[in-house]
Design a protein around this motif. Structure first.
Motif, PDB file in Angstrom:
ATOM      1  N   ALA A   1       0.854  -1.186   0.000  1.00 31.63           N
ATOM      2  CA  ALA A   1       0.000   0.000   0.000  1.00 31.63           C
ATOM      3  C   ALA A   1       0.888   1.233   0.000  1.00 31.63           C
ATOM      4  CB  ALA A   1      -0.941   0.012   1.204  1.00 31.63           C
ATOM      5  N   ALA A   2       0.303   2.380  -0.388  1.00 32.94           N
ATOM      6  CA  ALA A   2       1.094   3.602  -0.548  1.00 32.94           C
ATOM      7  C   ALA A   2       0.424   4.784   0.146  1.00 32.94           C
ATOM      8  CB  ALA A   2       1.273   3.910  -2.040  1.00 32.94           C
ATOM      9  N   ASN A   3       1.251   5.801   0.424  1.00 36.07           N
ATOM     10  CA  ASN A   3       0.783   7.092   0.964  1.00 36.07           C
ATOM     11  C   ASN A   3       0.053   6.922   2.286  1.00 36.07           C
ATOM     12  OD1 ASN A   3       1.791   8.546  -1.342  1.00 36.07           O
ATOM     13  ND2 ASN A   3       0.025   7.767  -2.484  1.00 36.07           N
ATOM     14  N   LEU A   4       0.684   6.197   3.206  1.00 33.10           N
ATOM     15  CA  LEU A   4       0.056   5.832   4.468  1.00 33.10           C
ATOM     16  C   LEU A   4       0.393   6.809   5.585  1.00 33.10           C
ATOM     17  CD1 LEU A   4       1.028   2.062   4.258  1.00 33.10           C
ATOM     18  CD2 LEU A   4      -1.256   3.008   3.838  1.00 33.10           C
ATOM     19  N   ASP A   5      -0.547   6.966   6.505  1.00 29.06           N
ATOM     20  CA  ASP A   5      -0.287   7.720   7.731  1.00 29.06           C
ATOM     21  C   ASP A   5       0.233   6.801   8.826  1.00 29.06           C
ATOM     22  OD1 ASP A   5      -1.116  10.269   6.764  1.00 29.06           O
ATOM     23  OD2 ASP A   5      -3.201   9.637   6.978  1.00 29.06           O
ATOM     24  N   GLN A   6      -0.140   5.512   8.780  1.00 25.53           N
ATOM     25  CA  GLN A   6       0.341   4.568   9.778  1.00 25.53           C
ATOM     26  C   GLN A   6       0.052   3.147   9.316  1.00 25.53           C
ATOM     27  OE1 GLN A   6      -1.849   5.056  13.469  1.00 25.53           O
ATOM     28  NE2 GLN A   6      -3.820   4.901  12.444  1.00 25.53           N
ATOM     29  N   VAL A   7       0.771   2.202   9.925  1.00 28.33           N
ATOM     30  CA  VAL A   7       0.530   0.780   9.712  1.00 28.33           C
ATOM     31  C   VAL A   7       0.135   0.165  11.052  1.00 28.33           C
ATOM     32  CG1 VAL A   7       1.556  -1.441   9.109  1.00 28.33           C
ATOM     33  CG2 VAL A   7       2.106   0.588   7.766  1.00 28.33           C
ATOM     34  N   LEU A   8      -0.967  -0.556  11.062  1.00 24.25           N
ATOM     35  CA  LEU A   8      -1.423  -1.285  12.236  1.00 24.25           C
ATOM     36  C   LEU A   8      -1.095  -2.762  11.996  1.00 24.25           C
ATOM     37  CD1 LEU A   8      -4.919   0.413  12.671  1.00 24.25           C
ATOM     38  CD2 LEU A   8      -2.739   1.093  13.697  1.00 24.25           C
ATOM     39  N   VAL A   9      -0.051  -3.247  12.649  1.00 25.14           N
ATOM     40  CA  VAL A   9       0.405  -4.621  12.449  1.00 25.14           C
ATOM     41  C   VAL A   9      -0.316  -5.510  13.451  1.00 25.14           C
ATOM     42  CG1 VAL A   9       2.382  -6.139  12.215  1.00 25.14           C
ATOM     43  CG2 VAL A   9       2.662  -3.687  11.825  1.00 25.14           C
TER      44      VAL A   9
ATOM     45  N   ILE B   1       8.491  -6.505   9.189  1.00 27.62           N
ATOM     46  CA  ILE B   1       7.494  -5.487   8.866  1.00 27.62           C
ATOM     47  C   ILE B   1       7.856  -4.169   9.538  1.00 27.62           C
ATOM     48  CG2 ILE B   1       5.069  -4.824   9.065  1.00 27.62           C
ATOM     49  CD1 ILE B   1       4.311  -7.737   8.914  1.00 27.62           C
ATOM     50  N   LEU B   2       8.215  -4.227  10.808  1.00 25.16           N
ATOM     51  CA  LEU B   2       8.542  -3.007  11.546  1.00 25.16           C
ATOM     52  C   LEU B   2       9.771  -2.313  10.967  1.00 25.16           C
ATOM     53  CD1 LEU B   2       7.928  -4.259  15.203  1.00 25.16           C
ATOM     54  CD2 LEU B   2       6.408  -2.846  13.800  1.00 25.16           C
ATOM     55  N   VAL B   3      10.785  -3.101  10.587  1.00 24.99           N
ATOM     56  CA  VAL B   3      11.979  -2.518   9.976  1.00 24.99           C
ATOM     57  C   VAL B   3      11.616  -1.803   8.679  1.00 24.99           C
ATOM     58  CG1 VAL B   3      14.092  -3.140   8.731  1.00 24.99           C
ATOM     59  CG2 VAL B   3      13.723  -3.983  11.041  1.00 24.99           C
ATOM     60  N   THR B   4      10.775  -2.419   7.857  1.00 21.23           N
ATOM     61  CA  THR B   4      10.389  -1.787   6.595  1.00 21.23           C
ATOM     62  C   THR B   4       9.597  -0.511   6.845  1.00 21.23           C
ATOM     63  OG1 THR B   4      10.344  -3.957   5.543  1.00 21.23           O
ATOM     64  CG2 THR B   4       9.225  -2.185   4.389  1.00 21.23           C
ATOM     65  N   CYS B   5       8.748  -0.501   7.867  1.00 24.48           N
ATOM     66  CA  CYS B   5       8.050   0.737   8.224  1.00 24.48           C
ATOM     67  C   CYS B   5       9.041   1.828   8.594  1.00 24.48           C
ATOM     68  CB  CYS B   5       7.086   0.484   9.386  1.00 24.48           C
ATOM     69  SG  CYS B   5       5.613  -0.469   8.970  1.00 24.48           S
ATOM     70  N   GLU B   6      10.079   1.469   9.342  1.00 26.02           N
ATOM     71  CA  GLU B   6      11.097   2.454   9.726  1.00 26.02           C
ATOM     72  C   GLU B   6      11.835   2.970   8.500  1.00 26.02           C
ATOM     73  OE1 GLU B   6      11.701   3.704  12.677  1.00 26.02           O
ATOM     74  OE2 GLU B   6      10.419   2.403  13.898  1.00 26.02           O
ATOM     75  N   VAL B   7      12.148   2.079   7.555  1.00 27.34           N
ATOM     76  CA  VAL B   7      12.880   2.487   6.349  1.00 27.34           C
ATOM     77  C   VAL B   7      12.113   3.570   5.595  1.00 27.34           C
ATOM     78  CG1 VAL B   7      13.652   1.719   4.068  1.00 27.34           C
ATOM     79  CG2 VAL B   7      14.104   0.305   6.080  1.00 27.34           C
ATOM     80  N   TYR B   8      10.801   3.405   5.468  1.00 25.38           N
ATOM     81  CA  TYR B   8      10.008   4.318   4.656  1.00 25.38           C
ATOM     82  C   TYR B   8       9.282   5.370   5.485  1.00 25.38           C
ATOM     83  CZ  TYR B   8      11.166   1.198   0.888  1.00 25.38           C
ATOM     84  OH  TYR B   8      11.868   0.462  -0.045  1.00 25.38           O
ATOM     85  N   GLY B   9       9.637   5.473   6.761  1.00 23.76           N
ATOM     86  CA  GLY B   9       9.114   6.552   7.580  1.00 23.76           C
ATOM     87  C   GLY B   9       7.638   6.460   7.872  1.00 23.76           C
ATOM     88  N   ILE B  10       7.123   5.237   8.047  1.00 20.59           N
ATOM     89  CA  ILE B  10       5.702   5.056   8.332  1.00 20.59           C
ATOM     90  C   ILE B  10       5.544   4.666   9.801  1.00 20.59           C
ATOM     91  CG2 ILE B  10       3.575   3.911   7.632  1.00 20.59           C
ATOM     92  CD1 ILE B  10       5.031   3.033   5.075  1.00 20.59           C
TER      93      ILE B  10
END
Length: 313
Positions: A91-99, A116-125
């Protein structure tokens, strides 16, 4: 030409809307756009802002044509399969990810969550962890629940204990979703659909909005869909199919530690720079693990990412 947001993806067919308006119309993808994004299995993802040609009639017979994907603010991406070099944008242009995770039913795999958490950190989500099905653990696993919460709270993540049946944590999830575009993701079977219905009873995540004719072909069971939430202040929620694996994409091994917040906080105190945080003397990260400031489970996930990213399932 018009601009719109992708709200549903069913293979090569899409539903778009000119957010914040919620008037859905069908679209297909021009071949040139597909070629320009050849390294990805899906050149257009839910949440993407796109340009499309819009005729006088917008129906299944005369859909809009997506001609351009506009620059993304961020996105969540994974390697598509064990052996593939292609990537898949969730998904794109997210304000947050709920894992969403569960300790059991299915049993949680911490390395999967950490990727998943590492990838969120990489892309600033920003990421929040929903520990679901807490009603099923009862008094049998209180120590396991507390230990899980401790590990990820210590790392810097909010952990919300949720239960669609008992209603626990649902008010907090509503608060998190209000006014934001959120992605709800996790392994298959963790209860995402039940959570969506509990957070917004007006939603039915199993209801399809694309015709049967448009569901034929590849990826017909891999539906990504955005819902407009009936909350004060609004909000949109993207429901993704359950994940069975999560491979890291385009990440240098020397940079991985930067995406573990608890490791990044102490890494500048290492005796040697650069430091792999694996064997060097005077490593502040290893010292923090020994002192209990970094959990061994998270550190082992880091070592696993260094060792062989091809084994991500």
């Amino acid at each position: 030409m018009a601009e719109a947001t992708v709200v549903k993806n069913a293979g090569s067919h899409f539903l778009l809307s000119r957010l914040p308006e919620w008037e859905l119309f069908p679209a297909v993808l021009r071949g040139r756009v597909r070629l320009e994004h050849g390294s990805s299995t899906n050149p257009v993802a839910v949440g993407d802002r796109v340009r499309c040609s819009v005729g006088e009639l917008l129906d299944e017979t005369h859909p809009a044509v997506i001609t351009e994907v506009l620059p993304r603010r961020n996105y969540l991406i994974r390697r598509s399969t064990n052996l593939s070099r292609q990537s898949h944008v969730i998904a794109a242009n997210l304000d947050q990810v709920l894992v969403t995770v569960s300790l059991y039913f299915p049993e949680i795999k911490l390395p999967f969550l950490d990727r998943i958490l590492v990838t969120c950190e990489v892309y600033g989500i920003p990421a929040v962890i929903l520990l679901n099905k807490v009603d099923m653990y009862g008094s049998e696993a209180p120590e396991q629940v507390e230990e899980f919460v401790r590990i990820y709270s210590q790392a810097g993540y909010e952990v919300v204990r949720t239960s669609a049946i008992a209603g626990e944590g649902i008010a907090r999830v509503r608060e998190l979703c209000r006014g934001r575009l959120s992605l709800l993701t996790g392994e298959s079977g963790v209860g995402k659909s039940s959570l969506i219905k509990a957070v917004d009873p007006c939603l039915n995540p199993k209801t399809g909005l694309i015709s049967e004719a448009h569901l034929q072909g590849r990826h017909t069971t891999s539906l990504y869909e955005m819902y407009r939430m009936n909350l004060d202040g609004g909000g949109y929620l993207i429901d993704a199919p359950g994940l069975r694996g999560f491979g890291l994409v385009d990440m240098e091994k020397e940079e991985i530690y930067r995406y573990f917040p608890e490791m990044l906080r102490v890494a500048d105190q290492c005796r040697f720079v650069p430091c792999t945080h694996t064997h060097e003397p005077g490593c502040a990260v290893k010292a923090a693990v020994d002192e209990g400031l970094i959990s061994p489970e998270r550190y082992n996930s880091y070592l696993g990412m260094l060792e062989d990213d091809r084994k991500f399932r």
